[in-house]
Design a protein around this motif. Structure first.
Motif, PDB file in Angstrom:
ATOM      1  N   GLU A 174       0.844  -1.375  -0.050  1.00 19.81           N
ATOM      2  CA  GLU A 174      -0.005   0.019  -0.127  1.00 19.81           C
ATOM      3  C   GLU A 174       1.024   1.316   0.064  1.00 19.81           C
ATOM      4  O   GLU A 174       1.642   1.222   0.784  1.00 19.81           O
ATOM      5  N   GLY A 175       1.029   1.975  -1.114  1.00 23.84           N
ATOM      6  CA  GLY A 175       1.721   2.987  -0.995  1.00 23.84           C
ATOM      7  C   GLY A 175       2.895   2.606  -1.568  1.00 23.84           C
ATOM      8  O   GLY A 175       3.425   1.976  -2.411  1.00 23.84           O
ATOM      9  N   ILE A 176       4.191   2.737  -0.563  1.00 24.59           N
ATOM     10  CA  ILE A 176       5.336   2.154  -0.823  1.00 24.59           C
ATOM     11  C   ILE A 176       5.749   1.261   0.236  1.00 24.59           C
ATOM     12  O   ILE A 176       6.846   0.761   0.480  1.00 24.59           O
ATOM     13  N   ARG A 177       4.608   0.677   1.004  1.00 21.25           N
ATOM     14  CA  ARG A 177       4.911   0.047   2.114  1.00 21.25           C
ATOM     15  C   ARG A 177       4.492  -1.624   2.053  1.00 21.25           C
ATOM     16  O   ARG A 177       3.433  -1.793   1.762  1.00 21.25           O
ATOM     17  N   PRO A 178       5.289  -2.239   1.883  1.00 19.42           N
ATOM     18  CA  PRO A 178       5.028  -3.855   1.812  1.00 19.42           C
ATOM     19  C   PRO A 178       4.418  -4.345   3.290  1.00 19.42           C
ATOM     20  O   PRO A 178       4.759  -3.897   4.306  1.00 19.42           O
ATOM     21  N   MET A 179       3.455  -5.271   3.325  1.00 22.73           N
ATOM     22  CA  MET A 179       3.036  -5.863   4.433  1.00 22.73           C
ATOM     23  C   MET A 179       2.263  -7.158   4.071  1.00 22.73           C
ATOM     24  O   MET A 179       2.031  -7.401   2.962  1.00 22.73           O
ATOM     25  N   LEU A 180       2.725  -8.135   5.143  1.00 21.13           N
ATOM     26  CA  LEU A 180       2.156  -9.488   4.730  1.00 21.13           C
ATOM     27  C   LEU A 180       0.741  -9.556   5.442  1.00 21.13           C
ATOM     28  O   LEU A 180       0.882  -9.159   6.739  1.00 21.13           O
ATOM     29  N   LEU A 181      -0.189 -10.187   4.866  1.00 20.97           N
ATOM     30  CA  LEU A 181      -1.450 -10.330   5.605  1.00 20.97           C
ATOM     31  C   LEU A 181      -2.042 -11.617   5.184  1.00 20.97           C
ATOM     32  O   LEU A 181      -1.682 -12.248   4.118  1.00 20.97           O
ATOM     33  N   GLU A 182      -2.815 -11.884   6.238  1.00 13.92           N
ATOM     34  CA  GLU A 182      -3.791 -13.192   5.830  1.00 13.92           C
ATOM     35  C   GLU A 182      -4.672 -13.388   5.229  1.00 13.92           C
ATOM     36  O   GLU A 182      -5.636 -12.503   5.237  1.00 13.92           O
ATOM     37  N   THR A 183      -5.066 -13.957   3.950  1.00 12.14           N
ATOM     38  CA  THR A 183      -5.897 -14.159   3.083  1.00 12.14           C
ATOM     39  C   THR A 183      -6.726 -15.306   3.297  1.00 12.14           C
ATOM     40  O   THR A 183      -6.191 -16.612   3.392  1.00 12.14           O
ATOM     41  N   GLN A 184      -7.913 -15.272   3.822  1.00 14.89           N
ATOM     42  CA  GLN A 184      -8.700 -16.497   4.119  1.00 14.89           C
ATOM     43  C   GLN A 184      -9.689 -16.504   3.306  1.00 14.89           C
ATOM     44  O   GLN A 184     -10.394 -15.625   2.730  1.00 14.89           O
ATOM     45  N   SER A 185     -10.324 -17.883   2.783  1.00 14.12           N
ATOM     46  CA  SER A 185     -11.186 -18.221   1.791  1.00 14.12           C
ATOM     47  C   SER A 185     -11.842 -19.523   2.537  1.00 14.12           C
ATOM     48  O   SER A 185     -11.550 -20.570   3.257  1.00 14.12           O
ATOM     49  N   LEU A 186     -13.170 -19.555   2.155  1.00 13.48           N
ATOM     50  CA  LEU A 186     -14.182 -20.639   2.504  1.00 13.48           C
ATOM     51  C   LEU A 186     -15.003 -20.864   1.274  1.00 13.48           C
ATOM     52  O   LEU A 186     -15.639 -20.066   0.809  1.00 13.48           O
ATOM     53  N   VAL A 187     -14.598 -22.344   0.746  1.00 13.29           N
ATOM     54  CA  VAL A 187     -15.573 -22.625  -0.453  1.00 13.29           C
ATOM     55  C   VAL A 187     -16.326 -23.765   0.069  1.00 13.29           C
ATOM     56  O   VAL A 187     -15.855 -24.904   0.677  1.00 13.29           O
ATOM     57  N   SER A 188     -17.419 -23.693  -0.032  1.00 15.57           N
ATOM     58  CA  SER A 188     -18.453 -24.845   0.232  1.00 15.57           C
ATOM     59  C   SER A 188     -19.508 -24.920  -0.494  1.00 15.57           C
ATOM     60  O   SER A 188     -19.877 -24.008  -1.285  1.00 15.57           O
ATOM     61  N   THR A 189     -20.378 -26.222  -0.541  1.00 15.11           N
ATOM     62  CA  THR A 189     -21.591 -26.468  -1.613  1.00 15.11           C
ATOM     63  C   THR A 189     -22.419 -25.381  -1.364  1.00 15.11           C
ATOM     64  O   THR A 189     -23.027 -25.393  -0.075  1.00 15.11           O
ATOM     65  N   ALA A 190     -22.945 -24.757  -2.183  1.00 13.21           N
ATOM     66  CA  ALA A 190     -23.896 -23.886  -2.127  1.00 13.21           C
ATOM     67  C   ALA A 190     -25.308 -24.797  -1.370  1.00 13.21           C
ATOM     68  O   ALA A 190     -25.858 -25.600  -2.080  1.00 13.21           O
ATOM     69  N   VAL A 191     -25.870 -24.201  -0.500  1.00 15.24           N
ATOM     70  CA  VAL A 191     -27.187 -24.817   0.035  1.00 15.24           C
ATOM     71  C   VAL A 191     -28.456 -24.311  -0.418  1.00 15.24           C
ATOM     72  O   VAL A 191     -29.497 -24.776  -0.494  1.00 15.24           O
ATOM     73  N   TYR A 192     -28.181 -23.028  -0.718  1.00 14.99           N
ATOM     74  CA  TYR A 192     -29.527 -22.203  -1.438  1.00 14.99           C
ATOM     75  C   TYR A 192     -29.377 -22.175  -3.007  1.00 14.99           C
ATOM     76  O   TYR A 192     -28.066 -22.415  -3.337  1.00 14.99           O
ATOM     77  N   GLY A 193     -30.414 -21.720  -3.657  1.00 16.11           N
ATOM     78  CA  GLY A 193     -30.416 -21.859  -5.101  1.00 16.11           C
ATOM     79  C   GLY A 193     -28.999 -20.981  -5.993  1.00 16.11           C
ATOM     80  O   GLY A 193     -28.303 -21.574  -6.298  1.00 16.11           O
ATOM     81  N   THR A 194     -28.965 -19.689  -5.166  1.00 19.34           N
ATOM     82  CA  THR A 194     -27.878 -18.952  -5.740  1.00 19.34           C
ATOM     83  C   THR A 194     -26.663 -19.081  -4.994  1.00 19.34           C
ATOM     84  O   THR A 194     -26.667 -18.716  -3.860  1.00 19.34           O
ATOM     85  N   PRO A 195     -25.607 -19.337  -5.516  1.00 17.51           N
ATOM     86  CA  PRO A 195     -24.517 -19.566  -4.561  1.00 17.51           C
ATOM     87  C   PRO A 195     -23.807 -18.087  -4.252  1.00 17.51           C
ATOM     88  O   PRO A 195     -24.040 -17.069  -4.948  1.00 17.51           O
TER      89      PRO A 195
END
Ligand code: TYD
Ligand code: MG
Length: 452
Positions: A297-318
């Protein structure tokens, strides 16, 4: 007695007109004109010593280039977003939603800076400010507090006694008697800021103006002011998290893409020198769906955690839900994974979260997000010792990112063993680091490498 006239002002750009108009001719916005009462009298400006002096054009080569005078404040994050300190005579607008910590930020700065500072508040009483100062700790005997909303009175005081730094909390509470409209209206804000600007330029005293942003936009937000001031800083953050980001939106004296990071504590704001340490959570086991991205961001590097959850859609539209990452960009990445790499994500719910409540726009996060999605989809964890930095293009290619050397050295500094970047970032092998740099060209290669 001055005659009051009705004028119409554009809420968006501040343009004025004698009659109501539907579409603003200066910014082309629709339905932004509001009615305000103004005195017709041509008033002598309250702060105008040099009204009689005329200026003449001079040749550009004759202008002496003096390095602008800067005060280094004790707050390093603030110095950074200001472009290396506070410039004399500059007008700095600090915007942000109510309760985010604007008053705390500036009071804390005033209490720690060994200069004569006036903190003029129209929002809180002296005792309230004293209580807050007590929490933060007072280190400056020259910090004066005044509660006042009348612009004329403030200017009179400033004429008698000039501080070295002036803080006004907030611009929406200032009122000038020249204008009949209530405080916070567009004409009041414009008039008061104009006077304060003149004061700053003529005396060389730097001024911080606090401005509220409200979600509805019914009162004139600092948008109108942005043109008038030298620097616009935005204080933002999620109120459920303690992290606050101070972002430069405009800066006549430095880069406009800097950020400063703070943590709100019981004793005021704490500067966060090394954001990576707080943004990576301590975790014992390897969990699927978590990766570490190296963003800038700007000129500043930073490490951060990116989290994701993929699951089967239980309702019609994912569902696609994202916290801290652009939702349209997420849809694009999912489409790329589906079309180019054959993952069946169309019937899955996908949730993304950037840890710590950070909101970043760096496209270099793409690769880490894609890896987190794949990790959750496959239910296979990714090593804690690898970081990611790469932009993903529409054909699944992993593109080069800016400031890659800085990202690599930041990851190395934090003890990462490997970093995955694009093969289009050239000249990386010359870097003599202990960290192993993995260069890939396509998302499929990342998949092969991680899970193959
Ligand atoms: P404030 O500076 O009043 O916000 P703003 O001026 O932007 O409206 O900040 C208010 C919040 O900060 C409030 O919810 C209390 C919190 N706070 C702390 O957590 N620790 C502190 O030391 C201080 C002074 C405030
Ligand atoms: Mg406040």
């Amino acid at each position: 007695m001055a005659k009051a006239v009705i004028k119409y002002f554009c809420k968006s750009c501040g343009a004025s007109s004698g009659k109501w108009i539907g579409k603003c001719p200066s910014c082309n916005e629709w339905n932004t004109y509001v009615e305000e009462v103004v005195h017709k009298e041509t008033v002598v400006k309250a702060w105008s010593k040099k009204n009689t002096e005329k200026s003449y054009p001079i040749k550009i080569r004759d202008i002496v280039e003096g390095a602008e005078q800067r005060y280094t404040l004790p707050d390093n994050e603030l110095n950074r977003v200001l472009g290396g300190g506070l410039v004399a005579g500059s007008l700095v607008l600090v915007g942000g939603e109510p309760g985010i910590g604007k008053s705390t930020l500036l009071l804390q700065m005033a209490l720690a800076t060994p200069r004569k500072i006036f903190y003029i508040s129209g929002e809180e009483s002296e005792t309230q400010i004293k209580m807050r100062a007590g929490r933060i700790g007072i280190h400056n005997d020259n910090c004066y507090i005044m509660t006042e909303t009348s612009l004329e009175h403030i200017l009179n005081i400033l004429r008698e006694e000039t501080p070295e730094i002036l803080i006004i909390d907030s611009v929406q509470t200032l009122t000038s008697t020249i204008i009949d409209s209530p405080p916070g209206s567009i004409s009041q804000i414009k008039e008061c800021t104009g006077e304060i600007l003149r004061f700053a330029k003529e005396t060389g005293v730097p001024v911080f103006l606090i401005g509220h942003i409200n979600k509805e936009g019914s009162i004139a937000g600092p948008k109108v002011l942005e043109h008038m001031v030298d620097t616009v800083l935005q204080f933002e953050g999620d109120r459920h998290y303690n992290y606050r980001i101070l972002r430069t939106l405009k800066n006549r004296f430095g880069s406009a893409s800097e950020i400063g990071i703070y943590e709100m504590r019981g004793t005021g704001l704490r500067e966060i020198e090394n954001p990576s340490e707080i943004l990576i959570s301590e975790r014992e086991d390897n969990l699927s769906g978590i990766t570490i991205s190296c963003a800038v961001e700007g000129i500043r590097p930073m490490l951060l955690e990116t989290q994701s959850l993929v699951s089967t859609a239980v309702y019609g539209t994912p569902q696609r839900t994202s916290n801290g990452f652009d939702l349209r960009r997420l849809s694009m990445l999912l489409a790329v994974l589906e079309k180019r790499c054959g993952f069946q994500l169309g019937a899955k719910d996908v949730f993304i979260n950037i840890a710590g409540g950070m909101k970043l726009e760096d496209p270099g996060l793409d690769l880490g997000i894609v890896a987190a999605i794949l990790s959750s989809y496959e239910n296979v964890s990714i090593s804690k010792e690898i970081a990611f930095a790469g932009e993903v293009g529409l054909s699944g290619e992993v593109r080069a990112v800016s400031r890659v050397e800085q990202r690599i050295s930041e990851a190395e500094k934090l003890g990462f063993k490997e970093i995955m970047i694009s093969k289009y970032n050239k000249g990386i092998d010359q870097l003599s680091g202990k960290i192993k740099v993995i260069q890939i060209g396509k998302v499929e290669e990342a998949f092969e490498w991680l899970f193959g």
